[in-house]
Design a protein around this motif. Structure first.
Motif, PDB file in Angstrom:
ATOM      1  N   ALA A 266       0.833  -1.117  -0.009  1.00  0.00           N
ATOM      2  CA  ALA A 266      -0.073  -0.021   0.036  1.00  0.00           C
ATOM      3  C   ALA A 266       0.917   1.387  -0.089  1.00  0.00           C
ATOM      4  N   VAL A 267       2.006   1.181   0.750  1.00  0.00           N
ATOM      5  CA  VAL A 267       2.957   2.339   0.777  1.00  0.00           C
ATOM      6  C   VAL A 267       3.457   2.442  -0.564  1.00  0.00           C
ATOM      7  N   ALA A 268       3.881   1.554  -1.296  1.00  0.00           N
ATOM      8  CA  ALA A 268       4.593   1.614  -2.464  1.00  0.00           C
ATOM      9  C   ALA A 268       3.515   1.916  -3.634  1.00  0.00           C
ATOM     10  N   GLU A 269       2.380   1.815  -3.462  1.00  0.00           N
ATOM     11  CA  GLU A 269       1.109   2.277  -4.468  1.00  0.00           C
ATOM     12  C   GLU A 269       0.939   3.950  -4.103  1.00  0.00           C
ATOM     13  N   THR A 270       1.076   4.117  -2.929  1.00  0.00           N
ATOM     14  CA  THR A 270       0.681   5.594  -2.633  1.00  0.00           C
ATOM     15  C   THR A 270       2.061   6.615  -2.926  1.00  0.00           C
ATOM     16  N   LEU A 271       3.241   6.029  -2.725  1.00  0.00           N
ATOM     17  CA  LEU A 271       4.204   7.138  -3.214  1.00  0.00           C
ATOM     18  C   LEU A 271       4.174   7.750  -4.514  1.00  0.00           C
ATOM     19  N   PRO A 272       3.847   7.144  -5.378  1.00  0.00           N
ATOM     20  CA  PRO A 272       3.805   7.939  -6.745  1.00  0.00           C
ATOM     21  C   PRO A 272       2.770   8.898  -6.805  1.00  0.00           C
ATOM     22  N   GLN A 273       1.751   8.588  -6.142  1.00  0.00           N
ATOM     23  CA  GLN A 273       0.570   9.777  -5.923  1.00  0.00           C
ATOM     24  C   GLN A 273       0.811  10.791  -5.032  1.00  0.00           C
ATOM     25  N   LEU A 274       2.012  11.008  -4.453  1.00  0.00           N
ATOM     26  CA  LEU A 274       2.082  12.224  -3.504  1.00  0.00           C
ATOM     27  C   LEU A 274       2.935  13.088  -4.335  1.00  0.00           C
ATOM     28  N   PRO A 275       2.375  14.625  -4.171  1.00  0.00           N
ATOM     29  CA  PRO A 275       3.198  15.487  -5.160  1.00  0.00           C
ATOM     30  C   PRO A 275       4.384  16.053  -4.137  1.00  0.00           C
ATOM     31  N   ARG A 276       4.255  16.057  -2.891  1.00  0.00           N
ATOM     32  CA  ARG A 276       5.405  16.521  -2.336  1.00  0.00           C
ATOM     33  C   ARG A 276       6.530  15.403  -1.862  1.00  0.00           C
ATOM     34  N   GLU A 277       7.584  15.769  -1.730  1.00  0.00           N
ATOM     35  CA  GLU A 277       8.865  15.120  -1.701  1.00  0.00           C
ATOM     36  C   GLU A 277       8.863  14.744  -0.012  1.00  0.00           C
ATOM     37  N   ALA A 278       8.490  15.624   0.792  1.00  0.00           N
ATOM     38  CA  ALA A 278       8.649  15.416   2.277  1.00  0.00           C
ATOM     39  C   ALA A 278       7.620  14.383   2.429  1.00  0.00           C
ATOM     40  N   ASP A 279       6.544  14.293   1.963  1.00  0.00           N
ATOM     41  CA  ASP A 279       5.498  13.324   2.307  1.00  0.00           C
ATOM     42  C   ASP A 279       5.888  11.844   2.050  1.00  0.00           C
ATOM     43  N   ARG A 280       6.638  11.871   0.740  1.00  0.00           N
ATOM     44  CA  ARG A 280       7.093  10.613   0.245  1.00  0.00           C
ATOM     45  C   ARG A 280       8.209  10.171   1.356  1.00  0.00           C
ATOM     46  N   ALA A 281       8.874  11.201   1.684  1.00  0.00           N
ATOM     47  CA  ALA A 281       9.917  10.694   2.835  1.00  0.00           C
ATOM     48  C   ALA A 281       9.407  10.091   3.899  1.00  0.00           C
ATOM     49  N   VAL A 282       8.443  10.725   4.479  1.00  0.00           N
ATOM     50  CA  VAL A 282       7.588  10.305   5.812  1.00  0.00           C
ATOM     51  C   VAL A 282       7.055   8.950   5.621  1.00  0.00           C
ATOM     52  N   LEU A 283       6.828   8.358   4.471  1.00  0.00           N
ATOM     53  CA  LEU A 283       6.131   7.028   3.904  1.00  0.00           C
ATOM     54  C   LEU A 283       7.327   6.198   3.914  1.00  0.00           C
ATOM     55  N   ARG A 284       8.431   6.441   3.252  1.00  0.00           N
ATOM     56  CA  ARG A 284       9.751   5.690   3.079  1.00  0.00           C
ATOM     57  C   ARG A 284      10.373   5.242   4.567  1.00  0.00           C
ATOM     58  N   ARG A 285      10.227   6.306   5.240  1.00  0.00           N
ATOM     59  CA  ARG A 285      10.669   5.911   6.765  1.00  0.00           C
ATOM     60  C   ARG A 285       9.891   4.976   7.803  1.00  0.00           C
ATOM     61  N   HIS A 286       8.380   5.195   7.457  1.00  0.00           N
ATOM     62  CA  HIS A 286       7.702   4.078   8.261  1.00  0.00           C
ATOM     63  C   HIS A 286       7.759   2.743   7.469  1.00  0.00           C
ATOM     64  N   ALA A 287       7.899   2.758   6.172  1.00  0.00           N
ATOM     65  CA  ALA A 287       8.260   1.340   5.552  1.00  0.00           C
ATOM     66  C   ALA A 287       9.672   0.748   5.891  1.00  0.00           C
ATOM     67  N   GLU A 288      10.573   1.616   6.228  1.00  0.00           N
ATOM     68  CA  GLU A 288      11.760   1.037   6.731  1.00  0.00           C
ATOM     69  C   GLU A 288      11.793   0.501   8.108  1.00  0.00           C
ATOM     70  N   ALA A 289      11.031   1.173   8.980  1.00  0.00           N
ATOM     71  CA  ALA A 289      10.883   0.958  10.346  1.00  0.00           C
ATOM     72  C   ALA A 289       9.962  -0.395  10.409  1.00  0.00           C
ATOM     73  N   LEU A 290       9.106  -0.622   9.524  1.00  0.00           N
ATOM     74  CA  LEU A 290       8.179  -1.927   9.424  1.00  0.00           C
ATOM     75  C   LEU A 290       9.012  -3.153   9.010  1.00  0.00           C
ATOM     76  N   ARG A 291       9.951  -2.834   8.468  1.00  0.00           N
ATOM     77  CA  ARG A 291      10.929  -3.824   7.666  1.00  0.00           C
ATOM     78  C   ARG A 291      11.434  -4.670   8.513  1.00  0.00           C
ATOM     79  N   ALA A 292      12.342  -4.269   9.349  1.00  0.00           N
ATOM     80  CA  ALA A 292      13.153  -5.001  10.202  1.00  0.00           C
ATOM     81  C   ALA A 292      12.276  -5.980  11.298  1.00  0.00           C
ATOM     82  N   PRO A 293      11.250  -5.338  11.835  1.00  0.00           N
ATOM     83  CA  PRO A 293      10.285  -6.080  12.687  1.00  0.00           C
ATOM     84  C   PRO A 293       9.671  -7.332  12.081  1.00  0.00           C
TER      85      PRO A 293
END
Length: 323
Positions: A266-293
């Motif tokens: 869902a994060v991957a599908e949302t990223l291209p639809q966000l116009p602001r880079e700052a918002d995309r960075a927020v989603l990437r940070r949360h995706a990375e936080a979920l990856r390890a656990p």
């Protein structure tokens, strides 16, 4: 109650019976209608209480709140009052505090605050957002101006903050989002173990992330009709919305490989639809936080590979912004 037949005496005193046909016909029609209503009720109750329908209604409420509280889409332009300011507020003359009412902040009457601030030449800076819990004496807002507040003005300003025993979605966009998070968390609990319900909640949150990310943040500094700064609000931004959703879901989603993969996709599908880079960075940070656990909780190599692949897609650097 209708009699099937009515007995009476004729002019000669002899007994005779007649059937009230209209009344009997009406009674039969009402009986058939009652059976139909009963059948509809028996069908309607389980359909209304169906988890899919409940999740859909909460999702619709969330979309409605996003449209209402964030009416301007990115690219439409937003009116910027001239006095909106790089203006410094200085030191507050007083901090408004909650009275004896204890509960959730349900509503802030911004029109009343603007009117009173304009009449008394004040600036009100909100500290609390709708949806936050307010205890006795908790700070509500800072007031800037000259001199001291009199009791009537103070009481009028405090009265603009309406509290209640429960949160409401009227001015609180996080409330319906938290309801979806709560349903997903309960569905993933060991007692229920219903990941498919959690997936439905993730789908609704995914749609909300797309809608939210394509909206302009409301102007925080509000001015009166003369262009003078009168109120500084604290609207929920995209980062706060994402933190509320992902921080609530992460510990529980990480334990279920299918839900973790679905959330990362869902994060991957949302990223291209966000116009602001700052918002995309927020989603990437949360995706990375979920990856390890999520990888650590996976039970086999296949699940670990699926999670890693979805995380790579959602955390990829250089996702192009839409034109």
């Amino acid at each position: 109650l209708v009699l099937r037949s009515v007995h009476g005496a004729d002019a000669n005193g002899e007994l005779e019976a007649f059937v009230p046909q209209l009344a009997v016909l009406l009674a039969l029609l009402l009986a058939v209608l009652s059976v139909g209503v009963l059948i509809y009720f028996i069908h309607h109750v389980p359909a209304t209480l169906s988890m899919s329908n409940l999740i859909q209604r909460v999702g619709d409420t969330l979309q409605d709140r996003i449209r209402c509280l964030y009416p301007t889409e990115i690219g439409e332009g937003q009116e910027e009052p001239e006095a909106r300011a790089a203006e410094r507020l200085g030191t507050p003359i007083e901090t408004l505090r909650a009275d004896d009412r204890i509960g959730y902040l349900c509503y802030v009457d911004e029109d009343a605050l603007l009117g009173r601030a304009g009449a008394c030449d004040l600036v009100v800076e909100l500290i609390r957002r709708p949806g936050e819990f307010v205890s006795r004496g908790a700070p509500l807002a800072n007031v800037y101006g000259t001199g001291k507040l009199d009791d009537d003005v103070r009481a009028a300003l405090i009265a603009a903050f309406v509290t209640g025993p429960e949160r409401t979605p009227r001015q609180d966009v996080l409330f319906p989002a938290l309801e979806l998070v709560e349903v997903a968390v309960r569905a993933l609990s060991p007692g229920l173990n219903d990941p498919y319900t959690a997936v439905r909640c993730v789908d609704q949150l995914h749609a909300a992330l797309v809608s939210f990310g394509q909206r302009e943040l409301p102007v925080a500094r509000r001015v009166d009709e003369h262009g003078r700064l009168r109120m500084v609000a604290a609207p929920v931004d995209f980062g706060r919305f994402c933190d509320t959703v992902f921080d609530g879901l992460r510990p529980h989603v990480a334990r279920d490989a299918n839900c973790a993969v679905h959330l990362l996709e869902a994060v991957a599908e949302t990223l291209p639809q966000l116009p602001r880079e700052a918002d995309r960075a927020v989603l990437r940070r949360h995706a990375e936080a979920l990856r390890a656990p999520a990888i650590a909780s996976a039970r086999d190599d296949r699940d670990r590979g699926r999670i890693a692949h979805a995380a790579d897609r959602s955390g990829a650097v250089g996702v192009p912004a839409p034109a």
